[in-house]
Design an enzyme around this catalytic site. Structure first.
Site, mmCIF file in Angstrom:
data_model
loop_
_atom_site.group_PDB
_atom_site.id
_atom_site.type_symbol
_atom_site.label_atom_id
_atom_site.label_comp_id
_atom_site.label_asym_id
_atom_site.label_seq_id
_atom_site.Cartn_x
_atom_site.Cartn_y
_atom_site.Cartn_z
ATOM 1 N N HIS A 14 47.188 -13.972 31.980
ATOM 2 C CA HIS A 14 46.022 -13.333 32.610
ATOM 3 C C HIS A 14 46.338 -12.850 34.022
ATOM 4 C CE1 HIS A 14 44.819 -17.456 34.179
ATOM 5 N NE2 HIS A 14 44.368 -16.733 35.188
ATOM 6 N N ASP A 20 49.205 -18.963 27.672
ATOM 7 C CA ASP A 20 48.873 -18.098 28.811
ATOM 8 C C ASP A 20 50.060 -17.895 29.775
ATOM 9 O OD1 ASP A 20 47.562 -16.652 30.741
ATOM 10 O OD2 ASP A 20 45.850 -18.005 30.907
ATOM 11 N N SER A 32 46.495 -20.304 39.237
ATOM 12 C CA SER A 32 46.953 -19.768 37.969
ATOM 13 C C SER A 32 48.397 -19.336 38.101
ATOM 14 C CB SER A 32 46.119 -18.572 37.549
ATOM 15 O OG SER A 32 45.001 -19.020 36.862
HETATM 16 N N1 ARG Z 1 39.413 -19.364 33.612
HETATM 17 C C1 ARG Z 1 40.711 -18.886 34.000
HETATM 18 C C2 ARG Z 1 40.675 -18.394 35.451
HETATM 19 O O1 ARG Z 1 39.722 -18.638 36.126
HETATM 20 C C3 ARG Z 1 41.233 -17.841 33.071
HETATM 21 C C4 ARG Z 1 40.563 -16.516 33.141
HETATM 22 C C5 ARG Z 1 41.112 -15.467 32.231
HETATM 23 N N2 ARG Z 1 40.733 -15.649 30.842
HETATM 24 C C6 ARG Z 1 39.573 -15.190 30.275
HETATM 25 N N3 ARG Z 1 39.341 -15.480 29.024
HETATM 26 N N4 ARG Z 1 38.682 -14.472 30.916
HETATM 27 O O2 ARG Z 1 41.245 -17.467 35.908
HETATM 28 N N1 GLU Z 2 42.270 -19.353 35.827
HETATM 29 C C1 GLU Z 2 42.257 -19.652 37.233
HETATM 30 C C2 GLU Z 2 43.100 -18.661 38.043
HETATM 31 O O1 GLU Z 2 43.231 -17.540 37.659
HETATM 32 C C3 GLU Z 2 42.676 -21.044 37.430
HETATM 33 C C4 GLU Z 2 41.582 -21.877 36.985
HETATM 34 C C5 GLU Z 2 40.859 -22.525 38.139
HETATM 35 O O2 GLU Z 2 39.967 -21.923 38.740
HETATM 36 O O3 GLU Z 2 41.277 -23.668 38.392
HETATM 37 O O4 GLU Z 2 43.577 -18.937 39.114
#
Ligand code: ARG
Ligand code: GLU
Length: 714
Positions: free
Chosen positions: A78, A213, A649
């Site tokens: 991502h 990921d 991330s």
């Molecule tokens: N929750 C993760 C973050 O905050 C992954 C986000 C990307 N994935 C998604 N399905 N939108 O970045």
């Molecule tokens: N998916 C998050 C990011 O893009 C990390 C998840 C979180 O917020 O801990 O940094």
């Protein structure tokens, strides 16, 4: 009993905290007791190469790590998504199918992508704050800080060097960061989306998780191994340090640390600040996005073309939406406002006993500052989540630069070309019918004080989506093809443009500046409050709060023996252990998932749960090679108590020897309130198992040339 009490008295920092690598000496003993077999100097040093030299800030919001002597870089799928997408077309759909460069010649340049290595960080508090007092006028103080930071930046400037001076503890301390910036970074590999995004938004922020990921890049440098703009003649960068990869896995309870760039946390807010997030900001945003996502999802389900057009947009809207819902639940569950109020009572009593009482007024002042801010915050959220939710509004507003260039006859050709490119990109993923539904829905849901009547909304929608140039891709492209300077009048008369110009104008005149002013006031009060909290902690007067049954009520960070600064996208170490958790009565989550779980979730009819034929084949044959765990399973993801946030991330997850065992990519839903309050029982970070990552690269994609570059411990 006595034994238990003794353990309780040991200063245990683990789990919560985002520590500055420069000061890691202070954590060394605790980390070593928890399982670290390195010294603080092995992790961060400016005299010798250390683990920090393998870590990068990846783009504007992620972390990455170097894993080979030839500058090979790992981060999340991502995080690489935009670059993978920008190389994709109908003929080469790398998003869907994945991409694997077969040789270095095939690695794809990514214009705009930068990675930064931290060369050095320094405490510059003295240089920035010397002679400034808490009672001087805030504006004068900020001017001095700005001028002094600027001088430091000049002093350390250099080619390909970026210097930042940043506040910590709300401006009670300042640190300087010197980065070396590399701009030739190429895409090397990415798994297909049904691996890299497996589970999609349905599983996002959740455990158990099965997302592969990750994506792979490479840093290139000039013939002297120095940063250089993209050039075909550049060579793979030879890093000062790269991470070794350990395939031996982990057991529950094993020590881990995450080394990366957490973006933003607010652990030291007052109860007033937490209440505002809990009662105003989060619920307003969630409600607006629930409605917005309903409209988009209904359209996506009806039509496959719309599904593709709106997939990325829905994902980014849903990401915040889901996180804020979890945050509300978590804050309520452990009653953060209540425990903050208990703490504030102690603070207030203590403040009265300090000579000169410098902190006595800070909490009441914070209370009224939040009250003052609330109407502006509400207006800002309405603007962000309702007014500009129909995409046509921000899009039309972006034509302001074209009107301006036309009137001034300055850079017209260039601006026109930029607008044309932007329009092409915009219309590729735009459906006027969906947008009209968004407009009507989001306007009808504007909170009472600002809402238009239904008749007004209908009338406006008709004029926007039936008459405006912006709602018709064909008309707009023809208009731009024939564009002459005088045509700006047509734009200015357009109903959508006129509307956008008005609402943006109102926002930037009567909402945004006031909101910023309020935030500044709050920040400077927080600075004083923070200073007071530090002094209170020093005084030991908070000890009664930690006694006995009250402990749970108290700010967990007050309980630890050292404060850590809130995250601000600077390099931090956070550490904890591999551990499952109990999300609800009678439910226990194991600490890792396997490929079996992917097969259990498989559903060829649901986009998020399609499984590649090749992966199924490997599963059927249990052909996991050296990547299986001791039980013969293919591990996919695991969780731990490392305190992370957005920006982490892509961060490397390291074991006690400092070798790579995973890549951080998410948190559990029950623990998303950790940006405001960390709860060791419920907060977990979610990590990709490095064995699954290598299994996909090697066994699934056959890109063994990449694995051969790495230093692997088995
Ligand atoms: N929750 C993760 C973050 O905050 C992954 C986000 C990307 N994935 C998604 N399905 N939108 O970045
Ligand atoms: N998916 C998050 C990011 O893009 C990390 C998840 C979180 O917020 O801990 O940094």
């Amino acid at each position: 009993m006595l034994f238990a009490a003794m353990i309780f008295c040991l200063p245990v920092f683990a789990d919560e905290g985002m520590w500055l690598p420069l000061l890691l000496q202070q954590n060394q003993e605790d980390m070593q007791r928890s399982g670290l077999r390195l010294t603080a100097e092995d992790i961060y040093s400016i005299n010798q190469s250390s683990l920090k030299d393998a870590i990068v800030q990846f783009g504007g919001g992620c972390t990455g790590e170097v894993v080979s002597p030839q500058g090979l870089l790992l981060t999340n799928h991502h995080c690489g998504f935009d670059y993978i997408q920008s190389h994709s077309s109908v003929e080469h759909d790398y998003l869907t199918l994945g991409f694997w460069a077969q040789s270095m010649q095939e690695e794809l340049p990514c214009p705009g992508l930068e990675v930064r290595f931290l060369k050095e960080m320094r405490d510059v508090t003295e240089a920035v704050l010397e002679g400034l007092s808490d009672d001087m006028p805030e504006a004068a103080r900020q001017d001095s800080v700005k001028a002094r930071s600027g001088r430091l930046r000049e002093e350390f400037a250099g080619a390909n060097i970026d210097v930042r001076v940043l506040p910590f503890y709300y401006g009670n301390q300042y640190y300087m960061f010197v980065y070396e910036v590399f701009k030739d970074v190429r895409l090397v590999g990415a798994p297909p989306s049904n691996i890299g995004k497996f589970g999609g938004d349905t599983d996002n922020w959740m455990w158990p998780r099965h997302t592969g990921d990750f994506s792979v890049f490479r840093i290139y440098a000039d013939s002297n191994n120095m940063p250089a703009p993209y050039s075909p003649g550049n060579k793979p960068y030879e890093p000062k340090k790269y991470l070794k990869i350990d395939l031996r896995g982990y057991e529950e309870g094993d020590f881990t640390f995450v080394f990366g760039y957490p973006g933003r946390t607010q652990e030291y807010l007052s109860s007033f600040g937490v209440e505002q997030v809990l009662k105003v900001e989060d619920p307003m945003r969630v409600a607006a996005r629930t409605a917005r996502l309903e409209v988009i999802k209904a359209a996506m389900e009806k039509d496959p073309a719309t599904r593709i057009q709106y997939a990325a947009k829905a994902a980014s809207i849903a990401n915040g939406w889901k996180k804020w819902m979890g945050e509300i639940k978590g804050i309520e569950r452990i009653n953060v406002p209540g425990s903050k109020r208990d703490y504030e009572k102690v603070f207030q009593d203590w403040a009265g006993s300090v000579s000169g009482a410098p902190y006595s007024g800070v909490l009441p002042a914070l209370k009224s500052a939040y009250q003052e801010m609330e109407p502006y915050l509400t207006e800002a959220v309405i603007f962000q989540e309702h007014t500009i939710a129909p995409e046509i509004v921000p899009f039309a507003y972006s034509f302001q630069r074209l009107c301006q260039a036309s009137k001034e006859q300055d850079k017209l050709e260039e601006t026109l070309a930029r607008c044309r490119a932007a329009a092409e990109k915009f219309y590729k993923d735009y459906n006027p019918e969906v947008d009209r539904a968004l407009f009507e829905t989001m306007m009808a849901l504007v909170p009472a004080q600002d809402r238009m009547s239904d008749a007004e909304i209908k009338k406006m929608a008709a004029s926007f989506y039936e008459k405006s140039l912006f709602a018709s891709p064909q008309k707009m492209m023809t208009f731009l093809d024939k564009y002459k300077a005088a045509d700006y009048k047509t734009i200015e008369k357009d109903p959508v443009y006129a509307y956008a110009d008005r609402v943006y104008g109102e926002y930037s005149k009567s909402v945004y500046p006031m909101l910023m002013q309020c935030r500044k006031t709050i920040d400077s009060l927080q600075r004083l409050y923070m200073k007071g909290q530090l002094a209170l902690k020093e005084s030991g007067a908070f000890a009664p709060l930690l006694a006995g049954g009250q402990k749970k009520l108290v700010l967990s960070n007050v309980g630890s023996s050292r404060f850590y600064p809130d995250a601000n996208f600077t390099l931090r170490v956070t550490y904890g252990k591999v551990q499952g958790f109990t999300p609800a009565d009678a439910v226990r989550y194991r600490h890792y998932t396997t490929l079996d779980g992917i097969m259990q979730k498989e559903n060829p009819d649901i986009y998020d749960y399609v499984v590649e034929a090749k992966l199924k084949e490997l599963y059927a044959k249990k052909d996991y090679g050296r990547y299986a765990n001791a039980l013969g399973e293919m591990p996919v993801a695991f969780i731990g108590t490392n305190h992370t946030t957005g920006g982490n991330s892509g961060s490397p997850v390291l074991n006690g020897d400092g070798n790579l065992i995973g890549i951080n990519f998410d948190r559990n839903w029950e623990g998303t309130m950790s940006d405001i309050r960390y709860d060791p029982e419920m907060c977990r970070n979610i990590m990709l198992d490095i064995r699954y990552c290598l299994f996909i690269i090697d066994k699934f994609a056959g890109a063994s040339r990449l694995v051969e570059e790495m230093d692997i411990i088995e």
